[in-house]
Design a protein around this motif. Structure first.
Motif, PDB file in Angstrom:
ATOM      1  N   GLU A 153      95.731  -8.214  -4.185  1.00  0.00           N
ATOM      2  CA  GLU A 153      96.807  -9.122  -4.579  1.00  0.00           C
ATOM      3  C   GLU A 153      97.504  -8.662  -5.855  1.00  0.00           C
ATOM      4  O   GLU A 153      97.943  -9.474  -6.675  1.00  0.00           O
ATOM      5  CB  GLU A 153      96.285 -10.554  -4.731  1.00  0.00           C
ATOM      6  CG  GLU A 153      95.692 -11.108  -3.436  1.00  0.00           C
ATOM      7  CD  GLU A 153      95.231 -12.545  -3.561  1.00  0.00           C
ATOM      8  OE1 GLU A 153      95.285 -13.098  -4.676  1.00  0.00           O
ATOM      9  OE2 GLU A 153      94.839 -13.126  -2.530  1.00  0.00           O
ATOM     10  N   ILE A 186      99.167  -8.901   5.523  1.00  0.00           N
ATOM     11  CA  ILE A 186      99.101  -7.487   5.139  1.00  0.00           C
ATOM     12  C   ILE A 186      99.299  -6.556   6.334  1.00  0.00           C
ATOM     13  O   ILE A 186     100.070  -5.596   6.226  1.00  0.00           O
ATOM     14  CB  ILE A 186      97.781  -7.185   4.406  1.00  0.00           C
ATOM     15  CG1 ILE A 186      97.805  -7.849   3.023  1.00  0.00           C
ATOM     16  CG2 ILE A 186      97.567  -5.679   4.263  1.00  0.00           C
ATOM     17  CD1 ILE A 186      96.516  -7.702   2.240  1.00  0.00           C
ATOM     18  N   MET A 200      97.707  -4.437  -2.024  1.00  0.00           N
ATOM     19  CA  MET A 200      97.913  -5.724  -1.368  1.00  0.00           C
ATOM     20  C   MET A 200      96.612  -6.496  -1.220  1.00  0.00           C
ATOM     21  O   MET A 200      96.551  -7.721  -1.419  1.00  0.00           O
ATOM     22  CB  MET A 200      98.542  -5.520   0.019  1.00  0.00           C
ATOM     23  CG  MET A 200      99.952  -4.969   0.003  1.00  0.00           C
ATOM     24  SD  MET A 200     100.520  -4.653   1.704  1.00  0.00           S
ATOM     25  CE  MET A 200     101.971  -3.655   1.399  1.00  0.00           C
ATOM     26  N   THR A 224      97.094 -12.407   2.215  1.00  0.00           N
ATOM     27  CA  THR A 224      96.332 -11.299   2.814  1.00  0.00           C
ATOM     28  C   THR A 224      96.446 -11.295   4.330  1.00  0.00           C
ATOM     29  O   THR A 224      96.336 -10.238   4.955  1.00  0.00           O
ATOM     30  CB  THR A 224      94.855 -11.392   2.412  1.00  0.00           C
ATOM     31  OG1 THR A 224      94.343 -12.692   2.769  1.00  0.00           O
ATOM     32  CG2 THR A 224      94.687 -11.183   0.916  1.00  0.00           C
ATOM     33  N   ARG A 231     102.949  -6.188   6.986  1.00  0.00           N
ATOM     34  CA  ARG A 231     103.634  -5.454   5.929  1.00  0.00           C
ATOM     35  C   ARG A 231     103.364  -3.945   6.055  1.00  0.00           C
ATOM     36  O   ARG A 231     104.261  -3.124   5.856  1.00  0.00           O
ATOM     37  CB  ARG A 231     103.187  -5.963   4.559  1.00  0.00           C
ATOM     38  CG  ARG A 231     103.622  -7.391   4.278  1.00  0.00           C
ATOM     39  CD  ARG A 231     102.940  -7.927   3.032  1.00  0.00           C
ATOM     40  NE  ARG A 231     103.408  -7.272   1.811  1.00  0.00           N
ATOM     41  CZ  ARG A 231     102.861  -7.483   0.597  1.00  0.00           C
ATOM     42  NH1 ARG A 231     101.819  -8.315   0.472  1.00  0.00           N
ATOM     43  NH2 ARG A 231     103.344  -6.860  -0.457  1.00  0.00           N
ATOM     44  N   ARG A 233     103.035 -12.634   0.491  1.00  0.00           N
ATOM     45  CA  ARG A 233     101.990 -11.815  -0.106  1.00  0.00           C
ATOM     46  C   ARG A 233     100.586 -12.235   0.308  1.00  0.00           C
ATOM     47  O   ARG A 233      99.607 -11.717  -0.225  1.00  0.00           O
ATOM     48  CB  ARG A 233     102.106 -11.845  -1.632  1.00  0.00           C
ATOM     49  CG  ARG A 233     103.415 -11.265  -2.151  1.00  0.00           C
ATOM     50  CD  ARG A 233     103.428 -11.221  -3.672  1.00  0.00           C
ATOM     51  NE  ARG A 233     104.690 -10.708  -4.175  1.00  0.00           N
ATOM     52  CZ  ARG A 233     104.967  -9.418  -4.303  1.00  0.00           C
ATOM     53  NH1 ARG A 233     104.068  -8.522  -3.957  1.00  0.00           N
ATOM     54  NH2 ARG A 233     106.127  -9.016  -4.772  1.00  0.00           N
TER      55      ARG A 233
END
Length: 318
Positions: free
Chosen positions: A272, A9, A269, A6, A12, A4
């Motif tokens: 967070e 990201i 995202m 940053t 993802r 998770r």
């Protein structure tokens, strides 16, 4: 476990964009292409020359038509897309260039087939060369994206030349080639310009989403993408009212709806968050459109009156 941080990201988001969501129109398109492909291969095996056919996939900007053709071509293991030894290219795909003169389209088609012109040629000569290279590369289908541009700023005489050229590709006496045309509603102008061309085309139109009838489907997609992103879809974004807001924000286009869902997940995202909320859609659309909240379909009470494609709308006159 999903990373998770940053910094992860972009990866993802890339994974989310690689998900392909099918629909009825895509399945019809895939079935028609499969049939024409099998028919063409059967004719080649039987050493028979028969007139080829065309599929026209029509939809508004954001409907997902370009994604559909790319996915179909990329996921068919039986297609050869550039054999280094034989040079075989089952499907050649290219966007219609600007300006879409017959000569420039021919030059661009040659380039897509791997041939660059070294000196000036007439339009007729260029298209004769295109047909020769299609035969040489054993190309079965030629795909033109944004095909509606073939009709832009054309005189009736020029339009007739465009139509005749398209027909000549499908009617070639030695190596007929099937066509795939993807474009907006203006593509119908080309299709209906000539009855002989029209009867050779299988038209498939990507329908716009309905605020009521497609609400459940929109929510299923939202929850699917949230799950793949490792987030929970909050209760406020799983209501039929929110689905209507999402569909309207996407201009009722399937591909654009998925794009907005991914953008909202990216917003979540970046903050967070573990739960996808309305606020993530609101912030995403604000950034995307540059509009005030009163003209944000995720905020405004009368969202159905908002032009969701309009950018930098501050509520004043245009």
């Amino acid at each position: 476990m999903i990373d998770r941080t940053t910094s992860n990201i972009p990866r993802r988001i890339l994974a989310l964009r690689s998900i392909f969501s099918s629909n009825r129109a895509y399945r019809e398109f895939e079935e028609r292409f499969r049939y024409l492909l099998e028919r063409r291969r059967t004719e080649i095996d039987a050493d028979t020359v028969a007139e080829a056919r065309c599929i026209a996939l029509i939809g508004a900007s954001g409907s997902g038509k370009t994604t559909a053709i790319r996915h179909m071509i990329a996921t068919r293991p039986d297609l050869v897309l550039g054999d280094p030894v034989s040079g075989r290219l089952d499907v050649a795909s290219l966007p219609v260039p600007t300006p879409a003169t017959l000569k420039f389209v021919g030059q661009t088609t040659l380039a897509a087939l791997g041939f660059q012109l070294q000196r000036e040629r007439t339009a007729q000569t260029i298209w004769d060369m295109v047909k020769g290279h299609l035969h040489e590369r054993r190309t079965l289908f030629l795909h033109y994206d944004e095909a509606q541009d073939l009709a832009t700023h054309q005189t009736p005489k020029e339009m007739t030349s465009v139509v005749n050229t398209l027909k000549s590709l499908m009617q070639h006496p030695v190596w007929p080639v099937g066509l795939i045309l993807t474009g907006t509603a203006e593509l119908k102008t080309i299709i209906n310009h000539d009855a002989q061309l029209a009867r050779r085309i299988y038209p498939i139109e990507l329908p716009r989403l309905d605020l009521v009838f497609d609400a459940a489907r929109a929510l299923r997609l939202l929850q699917l993408y949230a799950e793949r992103a490792g987030l929970i879809a909050g209760a406020e974004v799983t209501t039929t009212e929110f689905a209507a807001r999402l569909i309207h924000a996407s201009a009722r286009e399937f591909g654009l709806l998925i794009e907005l869902v991914i953008a909202a997940l990216e917003e979540a995202m970046l903050t967070e968050a573990e739960i996808l909320q309305t606020g993530h859609f609101t912030a995403m659309f604000r950034k995307r459109a540059g509009c005030i909240d009163g003209l944000n379909p995720f905020v405004a009470s009368d969202f159905e009156h908002i032009d969701s494609r309009r950018l930098l709308d501050l509520g004043g006159d245009a």
